[in-house]
Design a protein around this motif. Structure first.
Motif, mmCIF file in Angstrom:
data_model
loop_
_atom_site.group_PDB
_atom_site.id
_atom_site.type_symbol
_atom_site.label_atom_id
_atom_site.label_comp_id
_atom_site.label_asym_id
_atom_site.label_seq_id
_atom_site.Cartn_x
_atom_site.Cartn_y
_atom_site.Cartn_z
ATOM 1 N N GLU A 15 -7.229 9.458 5.347
ATOM 2 C CA GLU A 15 -7.678 9.003 4.023
ATOM 3 C C GLU A 15 -9.173 9.238 3.826
ATOM 4 O O GLU A 15 -9.587 9.783 2.802
ATOM 5 C CB GLU A 15 -7.386 7.505 3.838
ATOM 6 C CG GLU A 15 -5.990 7.046 4.203
ATOM 7 C CD GLU A 15 -4.897 7.591 3.314
ATOM 8 O OE1 GLU A 15 -4.998 8.747 2.884
ATOM 9 O OE2 GLU A 15 -3.924 6.853 3.068
ATOM 10 N N GLU B 112 -6.792 5.464 -1.608
ATOM 11 C CA GLU B 112 -6.937 5.970 -0.231
ATOM 12 C C GLU B 112 -8.052 5.234 0.514
ATOM 13 O O GLU B 112 -7.933 4.969 1.717
ATOM 14 C CB GLU B 112 -7.197 7.480 -0.221
ATOM 15 C CG GLU B 112 -6.149 8.333 -0.918
ATOM 16 C CD GLU B 112 -4.754 8.261 -0.339
ATOM 17 O OE1 GLU B 112 -4.387 7.251 0.304
ATOM 18 O OE2 GLU B 112 -4.001 9.228 -0.536
ATOM 19 N N HIS C 249 -6.436 2.141 1.612
ATOM 20 C CA HIS C 249 -5.506 2.368 2.729
ATOM 21 C C HIS C 249 -6.267 2.495 4.050
ATOM 22 O O HIS C 249 -5.844 1.974 5.082
ATOM 23 C CB HIS C 249 -4.666 3.644 2.510
ATOM 24 C CG HIS C 249 -3.803 3.586 1.291
ATOM 25 N ND1 HIS C 249 -3.238 4.707 0.723
ATOM 26 C CD2 HIS C 249 -3.417 2.531 0.524
ATOM 27 C CE1 HIS C 249 -2.534 4.340 -0.341
ATOM 28 N NE2 HIS C 249 -2.635 3.029 -0.475
ATOM 29 N N HIS D 199 1.388 0.614 1.479
ATOM 30 C CA HIS D 199 0.966 2.008 1.538
ATOM 31 C C HIS D 199 2.060 2.924 0.971
ATOM 32 O O HIS D 199 1.795 3.815 0.166
ATOM 33 C CB HIS D 199 0.635 2.373 2.995
ATOM 34 C CG HIS D 199 -0.161 3.624 3.112
ATOM 35 N ND1 HIS D 199 -0.737 4.037 4.275
ATOM 36 C CD2 HIS D 199 -0.474 4.588 2.201
ATOM 37 C CE1 HIS D 199 -1.373 5.175 4.074
ATOM 38 N NE2 HIS D 199 -1.219 5.532 2.822
ATOM 39 N N GLU E 222 1.949 5.612 -2.044
ATOM 40 C CA GLU E 222 2.140 7.037 -1.716
ATOM 41 C C GLU E 222 3.267 7.674 -2.528
ATOM 42 O O GLU E 222 3.277 8.884 -2.725
ATOM 43 C CB GLU E 222 2.378 7.230 -0.224
ATOM 44 C CG GLU E 222 1.151 6.987 0.642
ATOM 45 C CD GLU E 222 -0.060 7.850 0.290
ATOM 46 O OE1 GLU E 222 0.107 8.962 -0.229
ATOM 47 O OE2 GLU E 222 -1.187 7.382 0.508
HETATM 48 FE FE LIG Z 1 -2.684 6.768 1.570
#
Ligand SMILES: [Fe+2]
Ligand SMILES: [Fe+2]
Length: 315
Positions: free
Chosen positions: A82, A117, A120, A202, A206
């Protein structure tokens, strides 16, 4: 890049409810309250070395440590992917510096991906810290993940002007592959709740990223010159393999708690990962990304199709 003929204005955004649904805006920080009895850190089936005769008969405590180490590898991989690849690429897309003409809505969505991201990476690192505090076991490996070193090697062989394209298309590959990797764990009630919830958060984000990057590919591919399509096309299978191939160095490193001598570690790795098994697993994991490439005519070039066959992704 050529003044392309891609479907520049066609884009279906998956981000209209991002404010209410994305993990960074709508989900709580996941707290590892305590180590739950009988729960595992990672699904054992996703750690094939555990089934090797030199490993499977070890004490349950050792098996638990190995599962913990596998989780650390996953979380490290995620934070690196990420922070070092996907966030920089989406920053460039958001600021119109990807080199491709894209609909304005796509540019705005790329800001949202960039924010996702960063979160994450942050929640993966946060969970690692909580795991270390709770278990008092440090990660046994801290080297960079295989995909990063492989990508660096592949880029070193390219004209410097083409290296940003490698980052962009590696990101497309990783973002269209990652959701399938994440799909099983959220439903797996054997796994510690905080781990499951983190991966569920996550995975949901995604799903939206996958939809974005599949369409990014549809827009970008026709805008490449035929020379660029040939070059990037032959690199695509390399990117898929770099992303999906088991990280054998990290796997050797995580076997520390099993207290095996170096020859035994090598034997466990070689016997667990015969080439045919690695290639079959990669083909299965890459199926939807390979369909995306096929739909967009990537395999129409013989040279490109050959590179997919040589990599073992097509048989
Ligand atoms: Fe991600
Ligand atoms: Fe993503």
């Amino acid at each position: 890049m050529s003044a392309g003929s891609g479907p520049k204005d066609q884009y279906r955004s998956s981000f209209s409810s991002w404010d209410g649904r994305s993990s960074v805006r709508a989900k709580p920080r996941r707290i590892l309250e305590e180590l739950e009895n009988g729960k595992v850190f990672f699904p054992p089936e996703l750690v094939p070395v555990l089934y090797h005769p030199l490993v499977r008969d070890q004490e349950q405590e050792v098996i638990n440590s190995l599962l913990l180490q596998r989780l650390h590898i996953y979380l490290d991989f995620t934070a690196d992917l990420e922070q070092l690849l996907v966030a920089p690429v989406t920053q460039l897309i958001s600021r119109r510096r990807s080199g491709f003409e894209l609909p304005a809505v796509m540019l705005r969505d790329s800001y949202k991906i960039c924010t996702d991201e960063a979160w994450h990476a942050q929640f993966s690192d946060d969970l690692q810290s909580q795991l270390i505090s709770a278990t008092r076991e440090l990660p046994t490996t801290s080297g960079e993940p295989y995909f990063l070193s492989r990508l660096r090697t592949l880029k070193a062989g390219l004209d410097p002007a083409l290296r940003p394209l490698a980052d962009l298309f590696f990101t497309v590959v990783s973002e269209t592959l990652i959701s399938s990797i994440l799909s099983g764990i959220p439903k797996d009630q054997r796994v510690c709740t905080a781990v499951r919830e983190t991966i569920a958060d996550h995975a949901e984000d995604e799903g939206r990223h996958h939809a974005f990057f599949a369409q990014f590919f549809e827009h970008a591919w026709p805008q490449l010159t035929s020379c660029e399509r040939d070059l990037i096309g032959t690199l695509l299978p390399e990117f898929v393999v770099a992303f999906l191939r088991p990280d054998l160095a990290a796997t050797s490193g995580m076997l520390g708690p099993a207290r095996l001598d170096p020859d035994s570690v090598m034997g466990v790795i070689e016997e667990t990962y015969p080439v045919a098994r690695i290639q079959a697993d990669m083909r299965a994991a890459a199926a939807s990304t390979l369909r995306l490439f096929d739909r967009n005519g990537v395999l129409e070039s013989n040279r490109v199709a050959d590179s997919f066959f040589r990599s073992g992704l097509l048989v």
